[in-house]
Design a protein around this motif. Sequence first.
Motif, PDB file in Angstrom:
ATOM      1  N   PRO A   1       2.684   5.712  -8.417  1.00  0.00           N
ATOM      2  CA  PRO A   1       3.087   4.460  -7.759  1.00  0.00           C
ATOM      3  C   PRO A   1       2.184   3.270  -8.060  1.00  0.00           C
ATOM      4  O   PRO A   1       2.651   2.139  -8.096  1.00  0.00           O
ATOM      5  CB  PRO A   1       3.055   4.813  -6.269  1.00  0.00           C
ATOM      6  N   ILE A   2       0.916   3.504  -8.310  1.00  0.00           N
ATOM      7  CA  ILE A   2      -0.008   2.382  -8.528  1.00  0.00           C
ATOM      8  C   ILE A   2       0.443   1.539  -9.717  1.00  0.00           C
ATOM      9  O   ILE A   2       0.392   0.310  -9.684  1.00  0.00           O
ATOM     10  CB  ILE A   2      -1.463   2.902  -8.718  1.00  0.00           C
TER      11      ILE A   2
ATOM     12  N   ARG B   1       8.953  16.274 -10.617  1.00  0.00           N
ATOM     13  CA  ARG B   1       8.309  16.052 -11.918  1.00  0.00           C
ATOM     14  C   ARG B   1       6.790  16.010 -11.845  1.00  0.00           C
ATOM     15  O   ARG B   1       6.127  15.986 -12.876  1.00  0.00           O
ATOM     16  CB  ARG B   1       8.842  14.776 -12.575  1.00  0.00           C
TER      17      ARG B   1
ATOM     18  N   PHE C   1       8.070  14.554  -5.794  1.00  0.00           N
ATOM     19  CA  PHE C   1       9.215  13.717  -6.221  1.00  0.00           C
ATOM     20  C   PHE C   1      10.534  14.497  -6.058  1.00  0.00           C
ATOM     21  O   PHE C   1      10.552  15.721  -6.015  1.00  0.00           O
ATOM     22  CB  PHE C   1       9.089  13.216  -7.675  1.00  0.00           C
TER      23      PHE C   1
ATOM     24  N   GLU D   1      -3.830  13.176   2.227  1.00  0.00           N
ATOM     25  CA  GLU D   1      -2.441  13.639   2.419  1.00  0.00           C
ATOM     26  C   GLU D   1      -2.385  15.086   2.921  1.00  0.00           C
ATOM     27  O   GLU D   1      -1.467  15.454   3.657  1.00  0.00           O
ATOM     28  CB  GLU D   1      -1.651  13.489   1.119  1.00  0.00           C
TER      29      GLU D   1
ATOM     30  N   ALA E   1      12.476   6.758  -0.463  1.00  0.00           N
ATOM     31  CA  ALA E   1      11.103   7.245  -0.316  1.00  0.00           C
ATOM     32  C   ALA E   1      11.066   8.482   0.579  1.00  0.00           C
ATOM     33  O   ALA E   1      11.399   8.398   1.763  1.00  0.00           O
ATOM     34  CB  ALA E   1      10.214   6.153   0.270  1.00  0.00           C
TER      35      ALA E   1
ATOM     36  N   THR F   1       9.322  11.471   2.853  1.00  0.00           N
ATOM     37  CA  THR F   1       8.189  11.435   3.766  1.00  0.00           C
ATOM     38  C   THR F   1       6.938  12.031   3.113  1.00  0.00           C
ATOM     39  O   THR F   1       7.042  12.904   2.257  1.00  0.00           O
ATOM     40  CB  THR F   1       8.492  12.211   5.067  1.00  0.00           C
ATOM     41  N   VAL F   2       5.774  11.514   3.475  1.00  0.00           N
ATOM     42  CA  VAL F   2       4.530  12.151   3.060  1.00  0.00           C
ATOM     43  C   VAL F   2       3.993  13.102   4.128  1.00  0.00           C
ATOM     44  O   VAL F   2       3.029  13.826   3.880  1.00  0.00           O
ATOM     45  CB  VAL F   2       3.420  11.139   2.692  1.00  0.00           C
TER      46      VAL F   2
ATOM     47  N   CYS G   1       5.503   2.133   1.989  1.00  0.00           N
ATOM     48  CA  CYS G   1       6.725   2.918   1.770  1.00  0.00           C
ATOM     49  C   CYS G   1       6.680   4.250   2.496  1.00  0.00           C
ATOM     50  O   CYS G   1       7.707   4.895   2.682  1.00  0.00           O
ATOM     51  CB  CYS G   1       6.942   3.140   0.282  1.00  0.00           C
ATOM     52  N   HIS G   2       5.486   4.663   2.888  1.00  0.00           N
ATOM     53  CA  HIS G   2       5.317   5.945   3.590  1.00  0.00           C
ATOM     54  C   HIS G   2       4.610   5.668   4.905  1.00  0.00           C
ATOM     55  O   HIS G   2       3.436   6.013   5.091  1.00  0.00           O
ATOM     56  CB  HIS G   2       4.512   6.918   2.728  1.00  0.00           C
TER      57      HIS G   2
ATOM     58  N   MET H   1       3.778  -0.465  -6.792  1.00  0.00           N
ATOM     59  CA  MET H   1       2.575  -1.263  -6.602  1.00  0.00           C
ATOM     60  C   MET H   1       2.292  -2.180  -7.802  1.00  0.00           C
ATOM     61  O   MET H   1       1.482  -3.108  -7.708  1.00  0.00           O
ATOM     62  CB  MET H   1       1.403  -0.347  -6.270  1.00  0.00           C
TER      63      MET H   1
ATOM     64  N   ARG I   1      15.231   5.107  -5.976  1.00  0.00           N
ATOM     65  CA  ARG I   1      15.328   6.254  -5.067  1.00  0.00           C
ATOM     66  C   ARG I   1      14.765   5.966  -3.680  1.00  0.00           C
ATOM     67  O   ARG I   1      13.973   5.057  -3.488  1.00  0.00           O
ATOM     68  CB  ARG I   1      14.605   7.460  -5.662  1.00  0.00           C
TER      69      ARG I   1
ATOM     70  N   SER J   1       0.852  -1.189   0.000  1.00  0.00           N
ATOM     71  CA  SER J   1       0.000   0.000   0.000  1.00  0.00           C
ATOM     72  C   SER J   1       0.889   1.240   0.000  1.00  0.00           C
ATOM     73  O   SER J   1       2.108   1.141   0.185  1.00  0.00           O
ATOM     74  CB  SER J   1      -0.884   0.014   1.244  1.00  0.00           C
ATOM     75  N   CYS J   2       0.297   2.412  -0.158  1.00  0.00           N
ATOM     76  CA  CYS J   2       1.067   3.654  -0.009  1.00  0.00           C
ATOM     77  C   CYS J   2       1.801   3.637   1.324  1.00  0.00           C
ATOM     78  O   CYS J   2       2.969   4.024   1.416  1.00  0.00           O
ATOM     79  CB  CYS J   2       0.161   4.877  -0.049  1.00  0.00           C
TER      80      CYS J   2
ATOM     81  N   PRO K   1       8.282  -1.164  -9.929  1.00  0.00           N
ATOM     82  CA  PRO K   1       8.898  -1.559  -8.660  1.00  0.00           C
ATOM     83  C   PRO K   1       8.149  -1.047  -7.444  1.00  0.00           C
ATOM     84  O   PRO K   1       8.659  -1.106  -6.338  1.00  0.00           O
ATOM     85  CB  PRO K   1      10.293  -0.931  -8.736  1.00  0.00           C
TER      86      PRO K   1
ATOM     87  N   LYS L   1      14.992  18.939  -6.093  1.00  0.00           N
ATOM     88  CA  LYS L   1      14.119  19.730  -5.250  1.00  0.00           C
ATOM     89  C   LYS L   1      14.777  19.887  -3.892  1.00  0.00           C
ATOM     90  O   LYS L   1      15.396  18.939  -3.390  1.00  0.00           O
ATOM     91  CB  LYS L   1      12.802  18.958  -5.081  1.00  0.00           C
TER      92      LYS L   1
HETATM   93  C1  HEC Z   1       7.303   0.759  -3.168  1.00  0.00           C
HETATM   94  C2  HEC Z   1       7.440   2.046  -2.582  1.00  0.00           C
HETATM   95  C3  HEC Z   1       6.401   3.102  -2.730  1.00  0.00           C
HETATM   96  C4  HEC Z   1       5.034   3.003  -2.767  1.00  0.00           C
HETATM   97  C5  HEC Z   1       4.201   1.753  -2.694  1.00  0.00           C
HETATM   98  C6  HEC Z   1       4.531   4.333  -2.853  1.00  0.00           C
HETATM   99  N1  HEC Z   1       5.553   5.224  -2.850  1.00  0.00           N
HETATM  100 FE1  HEC Z   1       5.392   7.228  -2.820  1.00  0.00          FE
HETATM  101  N2  HEC Z   1       7.357   7.380  -3.188  1.00  0.00           N
HETATM  102  C7  HEC Z   1       8.261   6.343  -3.212  1.00  0.00           C
HETATM  103  C8  HEC Z   1       9.527   6.813  -3.715  1.00  0.00           C
HETATM  104  C9  HEC Z   1      10.789   5.975  -3.871  1.00  0.00           C
HETATM  105  C10 HEC Z   1       9.349   8.168  -4.020  1.00  0.00           C
HETATM  106  C11 HEC Z   1      10.398   9.110  -4.645  1.00  0.00           C
HETATM  107  C12 HEC Z   1      10.447   8.817  -6.143  1.00  0.00           C
HETATM  108  C13 HEC Z   1      11.169   9.869  -6.915  1.00  0.00           C
HETATM  109  O1  HEC Z   1      11.378  10.966  -6.415  1.00  0.00           O
HETATM  110  O2  HEC Z   1      11.531   9.602  -8.058  1.00  0.00           O
HETATM  111  C14 HEC Z   1       7.986   8.505  -3.652  1.00  0.00           C
HETATM  112  C15 HEC Z   1       7.428   9.799  -3.708  1.00  0.00           C
HETATM  113  C16 HEC Z   1       6.176  10.130  -3.201  1.00  0.00           C
HETATM  114  C17 HEC Z   1       5.706  11.469  -2.968  1.00  0.00           C
HETATM  115  C18 HEC Z   1       6.491  12.758  -3.189  1.00  0.00           C
HETATM  116  C19 HEC Z   1       7.019  13.307  -1.895  1.00  0.00           C
HETATM  117  C20 HEC Z   1       8.005  14.424  -2.098  1.00  0.00           C
HETATM  118  O3  HEC Z   1       8.324  15.095  -1.131  1.00  0.00           O
HETATM  119  O4  HEC Z   1       8.478  14.625  -3.229  1.00  0.00           O
HETATM  120  C21 HEC Z   1       4.422  11.360  -2.491  1.00  0.00           C
HETATM  121  C22 HEC Z   1       3.497  12.497  -2.068  1.00  0.00           C
HETATM  122  C23 HEC Z   1       4.113   9.953  -2.438  1.00  0.00           C
HETATM  123  N3  HEC Z   1       5.205   9.233  -2.847  1.00  0.00           N
HETATM  124  C24 HEC Z   1       2.878   9.423  -2.098  1.00  0.00           C
HETATM  125  C25 HEC Z   1       2.522   8.076  -2.365  1.00  0.00           C
HETATM  126  C26 HEC Z   1       1.170   7.579  -2.470  1.00  0.00           C
HETATM  127  C27 HEC Z   1      -0.072   8.402  -2.289  1.00  0.00           C
HETATM  128  C28 HEC Z   1       1.266   6.254  -2.749  1.00  0.00           C
HETATM  129  C29 HEC Z   1       0.182   5.253  -3.003  1.00  0.00           C
HETATM  130  C30 HEC Z   1      -0.767   5.566  -4.020  1.00  0.00           C
HETATM  131  C31 HEC Z   1       2.679   5.932  -2.781  1.00  0.00           C
HETATM  132  N4  HEC Z   1       3.402   7.073  -2.595  1.00  0.00           N
HETATM  133  C32 HEC Z   1       3.181   4.652  -2.957  1.00  0.00           C
HETATM  134  C33 HEC Z   1       7.990   5.050  -2.824  1.00  0.00           C
HETATM  135  C34 HEC Z   1       6.715   4.507  -2.791  1.00  0.00           C
END
Ligand code: HEC
Lengths: 341, 341
Positions: free
Chosen positions: A110-111, A99, A95, A162, A82, A84-85, A56-57, A117, A80, A52-53, A115, A257
Amino acid sequence: QPPIDNSATAGEWQALPVKAESPAANPTTAEKVELGKKLFFDPRLSLTGTVSCNSCHNLMEGGDDGRPSSMGVHGSIGPRNAPTVWNSVFQASQFWDGRSPSLEDQAKGPIVAAPEMGMPAHENAIKRIAAIPGYQTEFRDVFDSENSVTIDNVVKAIAAFERTLVTPNSAFDRFVQGDRSALTDKQIRGMQLFSDIGCTECHSGPAFNGWDVGSTTQTFEEFPRNAESQLVGQYGLDRDLGRFAATNRKSDKHYFKVPTLRNISLTSPYFHNGAVAKLSDAVRVMSETQLDTELSNEEVESIVDFFSALDGEFPSIALPRIPSRPGESVLEDQEPAAVGE
Amino acid sequence: QPPIDNSATAGEWQALPVKAESPAANPTTAEKVELGKKLFFDPRLSLTGTVSCNSCHNLMEGGDDGRPSSMGVHGSIGPRNAPTVWNSVFQASQFWDGRSPSLEDQAKGPIVAAPEMGMPAHENAIKRIAAIPGYQTEFRDVFDSENSVTIDNVVKAIAAFERTLVTPNSAFDRFVQGDRSALTDKQIRGMQLFSDIGCTECHSGPAFNGWDVGSTTQTFEEFPRNAESQLVGQYGLDRDLGRFAATNRKSDKHYFKVPTLRNISLTSPYFHNGAVAKLSDAVRVMSETQLDTELSNEEVESIVDFFSALDGEFPSIALPRIPSRPGESVLEDQEPAAVGE
Ligand code: HEC
Ligand code: HEC
Ligand code: HEC
Ligand code: HEC
Ligand SMILES: [Ca+2]
Ligand SMILES: [Ca+2]
Ligand SMILES: [Ca+2]
Ligand SMILES: [Mg+2]
């Protein structure tokens, strides 16, 4: 009335807003937030039903996963770290390379990322959700129309949730609001140093990421700025081209960023590749690569100590009940059990 | 005063206890439950930092993972379906083959099981937990001694938390306690049929698993009893030797624990190998393999309808805050990020 008397303080220290605004195209409502929370925690949005989201968060902790880089479905490892959210709403793009322009847009990624979801397409996720009667009802109520289980509404709900993930009232916030006893002397020294040597050049504003309330422009900076530093090779900090991959503009090579430093003590390991395990070493990397400055151990420690004052108050979150398809899983397409002897 | 008037009812229908007793060796306290909750949700107990007890026993839903068989670290698939942890305290042994005598003993297994949490040894998990200051303090407070971060205390805390995972006050419970309007006519017909055809021979008592309050003997039954049924081959129901693997007694071949039917509509897919996706088909399998009886579609439906009355009330659970090691992850031993272009 300046929060600390030393006028050398370049920073206009600002407390974190206790609440985030929502955009006109996606007004926050209590019901939407509840739905978004369910989706954020629901592993059935992933191919295997295991990610789930929150995987990783992790909202039980720093809003990250503690790993150098994330691990998604089938144990695959991404490129990369992860971020924080928590407080991700307090920035103008999402990101490491910025981007994505919004939380709504971001959540689509991510869905279907292999690598993460790992869904083949958004339709597959929508099909799963639509097969769950409780979700059907909730989407209809929240979005006030039939057939409202769509990817656009899924990400609207997630983004609304969020926007509630803010952590105000840290010791730092209380300090800048006038409670002089909220920080220790050492933390005040660290805060001063953080400003004096120029960290605030990039890490300014209420989230320490160059963003100001209401701003829609994102601050990007070159990293590493001083590519000569031996720390660059040691931690492989020049392998990822950052924003260049998103814009294809040469001038964006190695631009990233400026990330928030809120709750930074909870989000080890550090930097876009998660190569730096300790916050103290991350501070050394920053001072050497961004400011060409060597800090003493005592100076590094005071900044790390100051950073612990950026740990905010985490809202209490009730574990959601995610709705079921009674008598039938929505993961019926999964591999059967390995045959026992 | 019998709950339903038809005296053909073999079952002594019993409501689920609203609270579970704790054993003298591990008395439940509020602080221990809180600690156990954190550990139950903490993915850092797994090799990769990605799999917690809750990954396979999702308390936001049926206490299971909805998969035919579970997926642990590195995406590895195990041989059996994950049973619910809701009401797992209401049975005299744990696992499909009953090979574990207590919740404490059970919880030691998954941490070091290769296809689950994948730790090489318990010490590795203990080392991670002990490196987190907040856990150190909590273990000391709960167990009232120094150096109390031990595997025995970890599983005591987890088991104490699990003893709170009970779901009373289902429609069925309200019905047997005298509220005749709690069930629909169809559900009452299903309940009656469930008893008449002999399901209650095995699925009796408050949890429908042959267990009675206070009992320490576990009911095991042969499955499939009628090996001739074509459903056996269709679903591969005779591949797992069940309790035989635990005892090596020939007479235990294909014997399995009688599982609870509480919240059964939330724990698809069904049986030890998770091969049966639909609850209606699971009812057909049972009647044919255990009772050599063919049911009409209408009869199957009435039993499935009755089963929906076994959905209990889920206690509201606050998402725990799991403690951090400030400025440093405990997963520093993980693979680095895949190198970007
Ligand atoms: C398997 C791991 C993984 C999952 C599952 C995942 N994320 Fe992430 N998330 C990451 C990574 C790694 C990055 C950074 C990617 C990048 O910058 O290229 C990221 C970036 C983000 C960011 C940007 C934060 C910032 O400060 O730039 C948000 C918001 C976020 N994710 C929310 C979500 C949500 C909502 C979901 C589910 C729908 C989700 N993520 C699922 C790993 C994950
Ligand atoms: C010129 C701009 C700039 C300056 C000056 C700067 N930073 Fe940064 N900082 C960044 C950028 C950009 C990143 C993201 C780097 C990356 O891609 O990982 C970052 C990342 C960080 C991180 C890691 C964040 C995370 O989540 O991994 C920390 C900690 C940090 N900075 C602290 C400092 C400190 C302390 C100073 C002063 C000694 C400082 N920064 C000075 C731009 C800057
Ligand atoms: C990767 C999946 C996975 C993880 C992680 C996992 N389990 Fe399980 N659990 C299972 C499976 C599969 C079974 C059944 C195994 C069997 O019967 O041989 C099971 C059985 C159980 C049972 C027995 C229930 C019953 O009715 O017999 C309990 C209780 C339990 N797990 C609790 C836990 C706890 C506590 C943790 C964490 C310390 C945990 N599980 C971690 C998959 C998992
Ligand atoms: C002779 C004993 C016996 C009888 C009679 C019996 N059961 Fe079962 N039941 C079991 C056993 C043992 C299992 C576990 C089988 C396995 O290994 O998956 C089980 C499993 C189940 C399951 C699946 C539980 C799960 O979590 O996957 C359902 C549903 C069920 N029984 C319903 C019924 C119904 C309905 C009847 C009557 C038509 C019935 N049972 C009659 C012994 C029995
Ligand atoms: Ca990080
Ligand atoms: Ca389920
Ligand atoms: Ca099941
Ligand atoms: Mg963390």
